[in-house]
Design an enzyme around this catalytic site. Structure first.
Site, PDB file in Angstrom:
ATOM      1  N   THR A   1       3.368  -4.871   3.783  1.00  0.00           N
ATOM      2  CA  THR A   1       3.465  -5.906   2.745  1.00  0.00           C
ATOM      3  C   THR A   1       4.909  -6.168   2.322  1.00  0.00           C
ATOM      4  O   THR A   1       5.759  -5.269   2.388  1.00  0.00           O
ATOM      5  CB  THR A   1       2.648  -5.477   1.503  1.00  0.00           C
ATOM      6  OG1 THR A   1       3.004  -6.308   0.393  1.00  0.00           O
ATOM      7  CG2 THR A   1       2.914  -4.045   1.096  1.00  0.00           C
TER       8      THR A   1
ATOM      9  N   TYR B   1       1.578   0.796  -5.399  1.00  0.00           N
ATOM     10  CA  TYR B   1       0.996   0.164  -4.204  1.00  0.00           C
ATOM     11  C   TYR B   1       2.072  -0.017  -3.119  1.00  0.00           C
ATOM     12  O   TYR B   1       1.891   0.396  -1.969  1.00  0.00           O
ATOM     13  CB  TYR B   1       0.374  -1.183  -4.599  1.00  0.00           C
ATOM     14  CG  TYR B   1       0.094  -2.078  -3.428  1.00  0.00           C
ATOM     15  CD1 TYR B   1      -0.863  -1.724  -2.478  1.00  0.00           C
ATOM     16  CD2 TYR B   1       0.789  -3.285  -3.251  1.00  0.00           C
ATOM     17  CE1 TYR B   1      -1.116  -2.558  -1.381  1.00  0.00           C
ATOM     18  CE2 TYR B   1       0.542  -4.103  -2.177  1.00  0.00           C
ATOM     19  CZ  TYR B   1      -0.414  -3.740  -1.244  1.00  0.00           C
ATOM     20  OH  TYR B   1      -0.650  -4.550  -0.158  1.00  0.00           O
TER      21      TYR B   1
HETATM   22  N1  NAD Z   1      -4.122 -10.200   0.696  1.00  0.00           N
HETATM   23  C1  NAD Z   1      -2.796 -10.211   0.699  1.00  0.00           C
HETATM   24  O1  NAD Z   1      -2.142 -11.180   0.244  1.00  0.00           O
HETATM   25  C2  NAD Z   1      -2.048  -9.041   1.289  1.00  0.00           C
HETATM   26  C3  NAD Z   1      -0.639  -9.091   1.307  1.00  0.00           C
HETATM   27  C4  NAD Z   1       0.054  -8.020   1.868  1.00  0.00           C
HETATM   28  C5  NAD Z   1      -0.621  -6.940   2.407  1.00  0.00           C
HETATM   29  N2  NAD Z   1      -1.987  -6.900   2.357  1.00  0.00           N
HETATM   30  C6  NAD Z   1      -2.672  -5.740   2.934  1.00  0.00           C
HETATM   31  O2  NAD Z   1      -3.626  -6.218   3.860  1.00  0.00           O
HETATM   32  C7  NAD Z   1      -4.776  -5.375   3.883  1.00  0.00           C
HETATM   33  C8  NAD Z   1      -6.007  -6.204   3.642  1.00  0.00           C
HETATM   34  O3  NAD Z   1      -5.905  -6.849   2.376  1.00  0.00           O
HETATM   35  P1  NAD Z   1      -7.112  -7.703   1.805  1.00  0.00           P
HETATM   36  O4  NAD Z   1      -6.560  -8.703   0.857  1.00  0.00           O
HETATM   37  O5  NAD Z   1      -7.961  -8.142   2.928  1.00  0.00           O
HETATM   38  O6  NAD Z   1      -7.860  -6.580   0.951  1.00  0.00           O
HETATM   39  P2  NAD Z   1      -9.441  -6.334   0.809  1.00  0.00           P
HETATM   40  O7  NAD Z   1      -9.600  -5.469  -0.390  1.00  0.00           O
HETATM   41  O8  NAD Z   1     -10.181  -7.622   0.855  1.00  0.00           O
HETATM   42  O9  NAD Z   1      -9.769  -5.505   2.136  1.00  0.00           O
HETATM   43  C9  NAD Z   1      -9.572  -4.111   2.253  1.00  0.00           C
HETATM   44  C10 NAD Z   1     -10.815  -3.553   2.930  1.00  0.00           C
HETATM   45  O10 NAD Z   1     -10.628  -2.149   3.158  1.00  0.00           O
HETATM   46  C11 NAD Z   1     -11.798  -1.461   2.756  1.00  0.00           C
HETATM   47  N3  NAD Z   1     -11.384  -0.087   2.416  1.00  0.00           N
HETATM   48  C12 NAD Z   1     -10.512   0.285   1.446  1.00  0.00           C
HETATM   49  N4  NAD Z   1     -10.357   1.632   1.474  1.00  0.00           N
HETATM   50  C13 NAD Z   1     -11.129   2.105   2.481  1.00  0.00           C
HETATM   51  C14 NAD Z   1     -11.389   3.397   3.004  1.00  0.00           C
HETATM   52  N5  NAD Z   1     -10.827   4.487   2.467  1.00  0.00           N
HETATM   53  N6  NAD Z   1     -12.225   3.522   4.053  1.00  0.00           N
HETATM   54  C15 NAD Z   1     -12.817   2.433   4.593  1.00  0.00           C
HETATM   55  N7  NAD Z   1     -12.614   1.172   4.133  1.00  0.00           N
HETATM   56  C16 NAD Z   1     -11.783   1.007   3.086  1.00  0.00           C
HETATM   57  C17 NAD Z   1     -12.368  -2.266   1.613  1.00  0.00           C
HETATM   58  O11 NAD Z   1     -13.752  -2.057   1.391  1.00  0.00           O
HETATM   59  C18 NAD Z   1     -12.067  -3.699   2.076  1.00  0.00           C
HETATM   60  O12 NAD Z   1     -13.114  -4.198   2.883  1.00  0.00           O
HETATM   61  C19 NAD Z   1      -4.532  -4.308   2.831  1.00  0.00           C
HETATM   62  O13 NAD Z   1      -4.017  -3.177   3.490  1.00  0.00           O
HETATM   63  C20 NAD Z   1      -3.470  -4.934   1.933  1.00  0.00           C
HETATM   64  O14 NAD Z   1      -2.686  -3.941   1.324  1.00  0.00           O
HETATM   65  C21 NAD Z   1      -2.710  -7.931   1.817  1.00  0.00           C
END
Ligand code: NAD
Length: 342
Positions: free
Chosen positions: A123, A147
């Protein structure tokens, strides 16, 4: 038949989440079979549509080893994480346990199962308060919240696994993911929602009160903060390109995924207002601590290393796709779940 011998499986942690589900869709379009492991802590069963869902936790080493032995994935895409900045400050142990310790367990299971290629959701929060935009990958990484620190720790661990064990790892540092693949029934459904575009759409649809604009006196063209919104389908494409590149390239790479063309909060409100056909209700609020005036990527390395550019990330396209998702009838989705998310 050996499952892994004829089909190109990719193990997708967090494949029931927002970005992960769009990556699964793109993997399937590109001839891969995504195998999702997700504990459904923030993800949704309905979002897993392109391959099996194994409900389980990345902390479960035995489960991971069994799934890897069964499907013999060519690579792992690791989306699973907790990602609420505010919550990370009040629950640091939970965040480090899930995001850092969980990733170590996953890497160990991969090692045991002979899987070497790893694509990690990093990120722009790893950069922290930057002095200068656009942000290149070489910028100092000084995250300002738990985070961001958890994600930077994973990047450090990946570098160590690369040098100690020959892991092949790509950290994709996303800027602001946005938009949806509404035509295929997936989109953003975080609970609580903290991202600007779904919040603004919620305000325009009358599902929430006026949208708060946190500061209109920044040194930006219209006084509101500038951010780099990248369509989630573009992120998904970058993951497949990184996967394909990793077949031929070893080592550790960190690559920004952004457009380099930021939009202000007021520009987002204008785009949503245009789509809604009326101005979005708003109220000006004080600045929030830790919000820099501008945060946007230098996207050149992604073009050079992956041949990637953001093709669907024009703001109006992002808003149209997100609007189509949020305004759609909720067939196949848990109505309660989605209502709460907006
Ligand atoms: N959405 C954004 O703008 C953004 C920006 C930068 C980075 N990210 C990163 O991208 C990734 C996805 O983000 P997102 O927005 O789709 O989040 P999200 O919360 O929609 O998806 C995360 C998924 O991981 C699952 N999860 C979490 N911990 C877990 C575990 N211990 N075991 C199994 N499953 C687990 C959750 O149930 C969920 O389905 C994350 O790592 C986030 O940090 C997202």
């Amino acid at each position: 038949m050996e499952l892994g011998s004829t089909m190109r499986h990719v193990l997708v942690t967090g494949g029931a989440g927002y970005v992960g589900s769009h990556a699964c869709r793109m993997l399937a379009k590109c001839g891969y079979k995504p195998i999702t492991i997700d504990n459904l802590s923030t993800g949704h069963r309905w979002a897993v549509r392109w391959g099996p869902l194994i409900v389980g936790d990345i902390a479960d080493h035995r489960l991971l080893v069994d799934v890897i032995a069964k499907y013999r994935p060519v690579a792992v895409m690791h989306f699973a994480a907790l990602s609420l900045v505010g919550e990370s400050g009040t629950q640091p142990a939970r965040y480090y346990d899930n995001n850092v310790a969980g990733t170590i367990t996953l890497l160990q299971a991969m090692q045991q199962g002979g899987v070497n290629r790893f694509i990690f959701s990093s990120t722009c929060a790893t950069y922290g308060q930057v002095e200068h935009c656009p942000i290149a990958e070489t910028a100092p990484q000084v995250p300002i919240n738990t985070y961001g620190r958890s994600k930077l720790m994973v990047e450090t661990i990946l570098r160590d696994f690369v040098s100690a064990h020959g892991l092949n790892a790509t950290a994709l540092r996303y800027f602001n993911a946005a938009g949806a693949a509404a035509e295929d029934g997936i989109g953003e459904a975080h609970q609580p929602e903290t991202h600007l575009i779904p919040l603004v759409i919620g305000a325009a649809l009358g599902q929430r009160g006026p949208i708060g604009i946190f500061g209109d006196d920044y040194a930006t063209p219209d006084g509101t903060c500038l951010r780099d919104y990248v369509h989630v389908n573009d992120l998904a494409t970058a993951h497949v390109l990184a996967l394909e590149r990793s077949a031929a390239q070893d080592g550790f790479s960190a690559i920004n995924l952004g457009t380099g063309r930021p939009y202000s909060v007021l520009e987002v409100l204008a785009a949503v207002g245009l789509r809604a056909g009326c101005p979005v209700p708003r109220k000006i609020a004080p600045r929030r601590a830790g919000d820099p005036a501008a945060l946007y990527a230098d996207p050149h390395l992604a073009r050079e290393m992956l041949g990637w550019t953001a093709r669907e990330s024009d703001l109006n396209k992002i808003v149209d796709s997100a609007w189509a998702w949020h305004a759609a009838p909720m067939e196949g989705r848990d109505r309660m779940e989605v209502r709460l998310a907006v």
